[in-house]
Design a protein around this motif. Structure first.
Motif, PDB file in Angstrom:
ATOM      1  N   PRO A  64     -15.390 -18.021  72.795  1.00 39.52           N
ATOM      2  CA  PRO A  64     -15.519 -17.271  74.039  1.00 39.52           C
ATOM      3  C   PRO A  64     -16.929 -16.741  74.274  1.00 39.52           C
ATOM      4  O   PRO A  64     -17.293 -16.427  75.400  1.00 39.52           O
ATOM      5  N   LYS A  65     -17.731 -16.713  73.218  1.00 41.63           N
ATOM      6  CA  LYS A  65     -19.071 -16.157  73.340  1.00 41.63           C
ATOM      7  C   LYS A  65     -20.071 -17.190  73.872  1.00 41.63           C
ATOM      8  O   LYS A  65     -20.788 -16.937  74.837  1.00 41.63           O
ATOM      9  N   CYS A  66     -20.080 -18.385  73.217  1.00 41.08           N
ATOM     10  CA  CYS A  66     -21.084 -19.389  73.614  1.00 41.08           C
ATOM     11  C   CYS A  66     -20.467 -20.638  74.249  1.00 41.08           C
ATOM     12  O   CYS A  66     -21.183 -21.572  74.590  1.00 41.08           O
ATOM     13  N   LYS A  67     -19.137 -20.687  74.355  1.00 41.12           N
ATOM     14  CA  LYS A  67     -18.389 -21.784  74.976  1.00 41.12           C
ATOM     15  C   LYS A  67     -18.482 -23.100  74.205  1.00 41.12           C
ATOM     16  O   LYS A  67     -18.199 -24.154  74.756  1.00 41.12           O
ATOM     17  N   HIS A  68     -18.856 -23.060  72.944  1.00 40.21           N
ATOM     18  CA  HIS A  68     -18.898 -24.259  72.111  1.00 40.21           C
ATOM     19  C   HIS A  68     -17.461 -24.623  71.724  1.00 40.21           C
ATOM     20  O   HIS A  68     -16.661 -23.765  71.367  1.00 40.21           O
ATOM     21  N   SER A  69     -17.105 -25.907  71.759  1.00 43.08           N
ATOM     22  CA  SER A  69     -15.759 -26.386  71.407  1.00 43.08           C
ATOM     23  C   SER A  69     -15.804 -27.223  70.148  1.00 43.08           C
ATOM     24  O   SER A  69     -16.758 -27.983  69.927  1.00 43.08           O
ATOM     25  N   PHE A  70     -14.761 -27.068  69.334  1.00 45.15           N
ATOM     26  CA  PHE A  70     -14.602 -27.897  68.151  1.00 45.15           C
ATOM     27  C   PHE A  70     -13.119 -27.971  67.806  1.00 45.15           C
ATOM     28  O   PHE A  70     -12.318 -27.164  68.295  1.00 45.15           O
ATOM     29  N   THR A  71     -12.745 -28.950  67.004  1.00 44.09           N
ATOM     30  CA  THR A  71     -11.340 -29.096  66.613  1.00 44.09           C
ATOM     31  C   THR A  71     -11.167 -28.544  65.211  1.00 44.09           C
ATOM     32  O   THR A  71     -12.073 -28.646  64.367  1.00 44.09           O
ATOM     33  N   ALA A  72     -10.004 -27.966  64.969  1.00 51.07           N
ATOM     34  CA  ALA A  72      -9.724 -27.367  63.664  1.00 51.07           C
ATOM     35  C   ALA A  72      -8.238 -27.488  63.377  1.00 51.07           C
ATOM     36  O   ALA A  72      -7.411 -27.551  64.300  1.00 51.07           O
ATOM     37  N   LYS A  73      -7.891 -27.537  62.088  1.00 51.00           N
ATOM     38  CA  LYS A  73      -6.493 -27.546  61.689  1.00 51.00           C
ATOM     39  C   LYS A  73      -6.018 -26.102  61.553  1.00 51.00           C
ATOM     40  O   LYS A  73      -6.697 -25.268  60.970  1.00 51.00           O
ATOM     41  N   SER A  74      -4.837 -25.861  62.103  1.00 46.78           N
ATOM     42  CA  SER A  74      -4.313 -24.502  61.962  1.00 46.78           C
ATOM     43  C   SER A  74      -3.293 -24.545  60.913  1.00 46.78           C
ATOM     44  O   SER A  74      -2.568 -24.208  60.360  1.00 46.78           O
TER      45      SER A  74
END
Length: 143
Positions: free
Chosen positions: A133-143
């Motif tokens: 939410p701060k820099c709008k960078h997106s990445f995928t992660a396992k939850s």
């Protein structure tokens, strides 16, 4: 018979300090000294520990039966203030640990690769796309 004895004791205790936190603490310390004196092999050390235990019990009784309630109140307030100062960091650390443990059983924490912002993702959702939410960078992660 016991009711009559109880009433007499209540009448005796009118105007007296009664048990407070400092009296309970002195009694607990006295009990600890007694317990340690049982396990000490040296006779002199055991006698010294028992004397300290006796002094603690005597101080407890002095506080309980004292009629100078204002003085005992000031002493007890100083003791409670000191105890609070010493135990407050431990209590807050324990509360933080409990909160951390509850929080980490339901969420995973990731750091944004760009700005280092902490991001939480609910556990058990599979692979998710996380957007900072701060820099709008997106990445995928396992939850």
């Amino acid at each position: 018979m016991f009711q009559k004895l109880g009433r007499k004791f209540q009448q005796f205790m009118i105007g007296r300090n009664g048990p407070d936190d400092l009296a309970r603490f002195s009694l607990a310390v006295a009990f600890a000294f007694m317990l340690v004196s049982v396990f000490v092999n040296d006779a002199l050390a055991s006698q010294v520990l028992m004397a300290c235990a006796f002094a603690g019990v005597a101080y407890c009784y002095f506080r309980v039966f004292s009629r100078k309630k204002a003085n005992r109140f000031k002493e007890n307030r100083a003791y409670v203030s000191l105890r609070t100062k010493l135990t407050a960091p431990l209590r807050s650390a324990y509360a933080r640990f409990k909160e951390w443990k509850a929080y980490h059983t339901t969420h995973r924490i990731y750091r944004c690769e760009q700005c280092g912002q902490s991001l939480r993702v609910p556990k058990g959702k599979g692979t998710v796309k996380v957007t900072c939410p701060k820099c709008k960078h997106s990445f995928t992660a396992k939850s």
